[in-house]
Scaffold this active site. Structure first.
Site, short mmCIF file in Angstrom:
data_model
loop_
_atom_site.label_atom_id
_atom_site.label_comp_id
_atom_site.label_asym_id
_atom_site.label_seq_id
_atom_site.Cartn_x
_atom_site.Cartn_y
_atom_site.Cartn_z
N TYR A 200 26.28 51.41 -9.44
CA TYR A 200 25.98 50.87 -8.11
C TYR A 200 25.90 49.36 -8.24
O TYR A 200 25.04 48.84 -8.97
CB TYR A 200 24.63 51.39 -7.61
CG TYR A 200 24.68 52.76 -6.97
CD1 TYR A 200 24.92 53.89 -7.74
CD2 TYR A 200 24.47 52.91 -5.61
CE1 TYR A 200 24.95 55.15 -7.15
CE2 TYR A 200 24.50 54.17 -5.01
CZ TYR A 200 24.75 55.28 -5.80
OH TYR A 200 24.77 56.53 -5.22
N HIS A 230 33.59 54.65 -4.21
CA HIS A 230 33.16 55.91 -3.61
C HIS A 230 32.45 55.75 -2.28
O HIS A 230 32.73 56.46 -1.34
CB HIS A 230 32.29 56.69 -4.58
CG HIS A 230 31.73 57.91 -3.96
ND1 HIS A 230 30.43 58.00 -3.52
CD2 HIS A 230 32.32 59.06 -3.62
CE1 HIS A 230 30.25 59.17 -2.96
NE2 HIS A 230 31.37 59.84 -3.01
N HIS A 231 31.51 54.84 -2.21
CA HIS A 231 30.96 54.55 -0.90
C HIS A 231 30.43 53.12 -0.85
O HIS A 231 30.16 52.52 -1.88
CB HIS A 231 29.92 55.58 -0.44
CG HIS A 231 28.54 55.40 -0.98
ND1 HIS A 231 27.92 56.35 -1.75
CD2 HIS A 231 27.64 54.40 -0.83
CE1 HIS A 231 26.70 55.94 -2.06
NE2 HIS A 231 26.50 54.75 -1.52
N HIS A 296 29.17 51.86 -4.47
CA HIS A 296 29.02 52.90 -5.47
C HIS A 296 30.40 53.11 -6.11
O HIS A 296 31.33 53.55 -5.45
CB HIS A 296 28.52 54.18 -4.79
CG HIS A 296 28.47 55.38 -5.68
ND1 HIS A 296 28.09 56.62 -5.23
CD2 HIS A 296 28.74 55.54 -7.00
CE1 HIS A 296 28.14 57.48 -6.23
NE2 HIS A 296 28.54 56.86 -7.32
N HIS A 378 26.13 62.60 4.28
CA HIS A 378 26.43 62.17 2.92
C HIS A 378 25.68 63.01 1.89
O HIS A 378 24.46 63.06 1.88
CB HIS A 378 26.05 60.69 2.76
CG HIS A 378 26.41 60.12 1.43
ND1 HIS A 378 27.70 59.79 1.09
CD2 HIS A 378 25.65 59.83 0.35
CE1 HIS A 378 27.71 59.31 -0.15
NE2 HIS A 378 26.49 59.33 -0.62
N HIS A 380 26.45 64.44 -2.49
CA HIS A 380 27.36 64.20 -3.63
C HIS A 380 28.16 65.45 -3.95
O HIS A 380 28.40 66.27 -3.07
CB HIS A 380 26.56 63.62 -4.79
CG HIS A 380 26.28 62.15 -4.61
ND1 HIS A 380 25.47 61.43 -5.44
CD2 HIS A 380 26.71 61.28 -3.67
CE1 HIS A 380 25.42 60.17 -5.03
NE2 HIS A 380 26.16 60.06 -3.95
#
Ligand SMILES: *[C@@H]1O[C@H](CO)[C@@H](O)[C@H](O)[C@H]1NC(C)=O
Ligand SMILES: *[C@@H]1O[C@H](CO)[C@@H](O)[C@H](O)[C@H]1NC(C)=O
Ligand SMILES: *[C@@H]1O[C@H](CO)[C@@H](O)[C@H](O)[C@H]1NC(C)=O
Ligand SMILES: *[C@@H]1O[C@H](CO)[C@@H](O)[C@H](O)[C@H]1NC(C)=O
Ligand SMILES: *[C@@H]1O[C@H](CO)[C@@H](O)[C@H](O)[C@H]1NC(C)=O
Ligand SMILES: *[C@@H]1O[C@H](CO)[C@@H](O)[C@H](O)[C@H]1NC(C)=O
Ligand SMILES: *[C@@H]1O[C@H](CO)[C@@H](O)[C@H](O)[C@H]1NC(C)=O
Ligand SMILES: *[C@@H]1O[C@H](CO)[C@@H](O)[C@H](O)[C@H]1NC(C)=O
Length: 566
Positions: A200, A230-231, A296, A378, A380
């Protein structure tokens, strides 16, 4: 005199009414370039219905259809209007370039048809799915919407009064194209992505000072390395965070306190644009606010030497819209000292995060009704389903968000089919369902992609100064953290553990944008309702209106009417 006042009042009320957004039909487009044909719509994915309102500058007949290729062949059509002998309305289909035929099953329901001096306003409803072979199945992909109309009620050839427009009815997003678009750039520059599975990265930034308030209306992702980004989340900081900083997130820096979500993007998502009546406020009195961009990176192959310059573009305008957007962060997220593990080898384990808005009044007063228009869900890798329940007076009244086929690779901000109102005192519960059949060890709640989190970002207006409303079960002081994971637990143990976590008091945390926090320890997880099974039975609306008068269209040359919609 009085009559004049009354007239003015009625005129005003009418104009206001026409302008105001109908919460059940939040989407609107003109189907033609001259703005004579306006389509409003909204849908309810729970009940599986979609409602349309077609407004055409004519007092003659109006026609609307869904077409496989934009032409008439195979099109699912309705024609209606208000004539000398009353209202008329029919569900038809065209088998070719020949006379459209009346459907045996009348799958559309007329809700109302009005006329004023210049316009016909026809409101009608049907199920989203096709109920008979002559109905068009509406999906969340762009489809061809066709229209035609006449100048009189007698249905005759429409000439040029027809057209087609491609629309994604179930996943609509406005696209404004201002003359000179301006944007703020929230990006990192050449970050060396470490060769670790999860990283992160956080960057605190200041935007060029905007001395007056502006509205952000569109968020466009700029992805440098699509395989590992990823985000991304952009947060605003409380006033006391004043130092710029960049590096790994959540290492105890002041920037960790920035938790007011401004924009979000998940892998698979596209550009997002707010509805026409709302924007995210930036600048003005809050011009010194700092922002934290969190990216991320998911690098399962632990590749080395990747440099990344991804981020978000925030398009903004000085033309302030009616409302400020707020984004509320709800669900369950790893917190210090929290014991909340998901057992291995289970195909449907549920976690819950609850939020009672009754606590908001301790931070914001008065609390307005929050009008929710979109949601980003959201989790994982193990997440399979997410449901956001909406409760009032202890009873579930709706879902604020729902994804029964959650796909980690396809996260996007989903516009709701109609506006949903959260009233002061309502409760929100975010439920995630995980599948860990493929895992041999417990999955903890945490930040890594292989850890879990269960979040719903609710996009609403008008904005209030509350950023976060999350909860977790009160596991403190409990010796065992559930089943013993040295061995893979059996199913009854897993069920007991899930029930146990669910019945514990839930510790709720509500945080405002100054980081003032209210903690309460008496949150409760309530049962969520079963999903409606969408059927093709006529909607309740049709039983409300069994008297609708149908014109006998047989024998009228509908061929001519619609033949040139190609
Ligand atoms: C259509 O009718 C409305 C209401 O009478 C009017 O305000 C509008 O200007 C008309 N539009 C056009 C393009 O003529
Ligand atoms: C997972 O559970 C199933 C029963 O549903 C069991 O047959 C299987 O052995 C378990 N897997 C492991 C790795 O223990
Ligand atoms: C869970 O995942 C496994 C594979 O990882 C799959 O075979 C199974 O069908 C899934 N079960 C459910 C209920 O989704
Ligand atoms: C299950 O795990 C194996 C190895 O850990 C992996 O190769 C496979 O893709 C996984 N299957 C699913 C459906 O996640
Ligand atoms: C939110 O808080 C800021 C100060 O942090 C204040 O200036 C603003 O007026 C507040 N907004 C609302 C809607 O309460
Ligand atoms: C924000 O917090 C600071 C320090 O905790 C306090 O002095 C200030 O009054 C707060 N501002 C608002 C708008 O609540
Ligand atoms: C929790 O406590 C607050 C007061 O602290 C009260 O207003 C609220 O009704 C309680 N909620 C529940 C679910 O018991
Ligand atoms: C409709 O009109 C046609 C021809 O004008 C007539 O034969 C038919 O009986 C009418 N149907 C109804 C339901 O009135």
């Amino acid at each position: 005199m009085h009559a004049l006042l009354l007239f003015l009042y009625l005129l005003l009320a009418w104009t206001e009414g026409a302008k105001a957004m109908d919460p059940t039909m939040p989407f609107m487009v003109f189907l033609d370039q001259d703005h004579l044909v306006c389509l409003k719509w909204g849908f309810d994915d729970q009940y599986g219905t979609i409602t349309f309102q077609l407004t055409v500058n004519t007092t003659g007949w109006v026609g609307f259809g869904l077409s496989p290729n934009g032409g008439m062949k195979g099109a699912d059509i309705v024609i209606g209007g208000l004539g000398p002998s009353g209202e008329y309305f029919k569900d038809l289909h065209a088998t070719g370039y020949s006379m459209p035929v009346e459907d045996e099953e009348q799958s559309y329901t007329l809700l109302s048809v009005h006329e004023n001096e210049e316009q016909t306003i026809m409101t009608f409803e049907r199920s989203i799915q096709a109920c008979d072979k002559n109905d068009f199945h509406i999906t969340d992909h762009p489809i061809n919407v066709i229209y035609a109309y006449g100048t009189i009620d007698e249905i005759s050839y429409h000439g040029q009064r027809r057209g087609v427009k491609q629309l994604n009815l179930l996943n609509y997003m406005p696209r404004t194209h201002p003359n000179n678009p301006r944007y703020l750039s929230a990006t990192v520059e050449s970050v060396m992505v470490p060769a670790t599975k999860t990283y992160y990265h956080c960057k605190l930034m200041a935007f060029p000072q905007l001395n007056t308030a502006h509205h952000i209306y569109q968020i466009v992702p700029v992805i440098d390395n699509p395989d590992i980004v990823h985000h991304m989340l952009l947060y605003s900081c409380p006033v006391y965070v004043t130092e710029l900083h960049e590096g790994q997130c959540y290492m105890g820096d002041p920037g960790d306190a920035c938790f007011g979500v401004v924009a979000s993007w998940g892998v698979g998502g596209q550009a997002f644009e707010f509805p026409e009546n709302v924007g995210f406020r930036i600048g003005g009195e809050e011009r010194d606010t700092l922002y934290r961009l969190e990216i991320h990176y998911s690098n399962p192959q632990e590749k080395t030497g990747i440099k990344d310059s991804s981020g978000l573009r925030l398009y903004y305008t000085t033309d302030l819209r009616e409302h400020d957007v707020g984004i509320l962060f709800t669900g369950v997220l790893a917190m210090e000292g929290m014991q909340y593990n998901i057992p291995p080898n289970t195909s449907q384990f549920h976690t819950y995060g609850v939020c009672s808005t009754a606590h908001f009044s301790q931070l914001v007063n008065p609390v307005p009704d929050l009008q929710v228009f979109a949601v980003l869900l959201h989790t994982h890798l193990a997440g399979r389903k997410v449901r956001v329940g909406h409760f009032r007076d202890g009873q579930q009244i709706d879902f604020l968000g729902l994804d029964e086929n959650y796909d980690f690779e396809m996260q996007h901000i989903a516009s709701l089919g109609h506006i949903k109102t959260i009233k002061q005192g309502d409760e929100i519960a975010v439920e995630c369902t995980y599948n860990t059949t493929n895992r041999t060890e417990a999955t903890k709640l945490g930040l890594a992609t292989t850890d879990e989190m269960c979040l719903a970002f609710l996009f609403y207006y008008p904005a209030i100064n509350i950023t976060t409303c999350i909860s977790h079960p009160d596991t403190e002081g409990i010796a065992s953290n559930g089943p013993d994971y040295d061995e893979i637990p059996d199913h009854s143990e897993i069920d007991d553990y899930e029930t146990y976590l669910k019945t514990l008091p839930q510790i709720q945390t509500v945080i405002d944008n100054n980081l003032t926090t209210v903690v309460s320890t008496n949150g409760t997880i309530r049962e969520m309702m079963e999903m409606f099974t969408v059927t093709c039975e006529k909607s309740s609306a049709s039983s409300r209106r069994c008297t609708s008068w149908m014109v006998n269209l047989t024998g009228i040359s509908i061929l001519q009417v619609l033949a040139s919609i190609i």
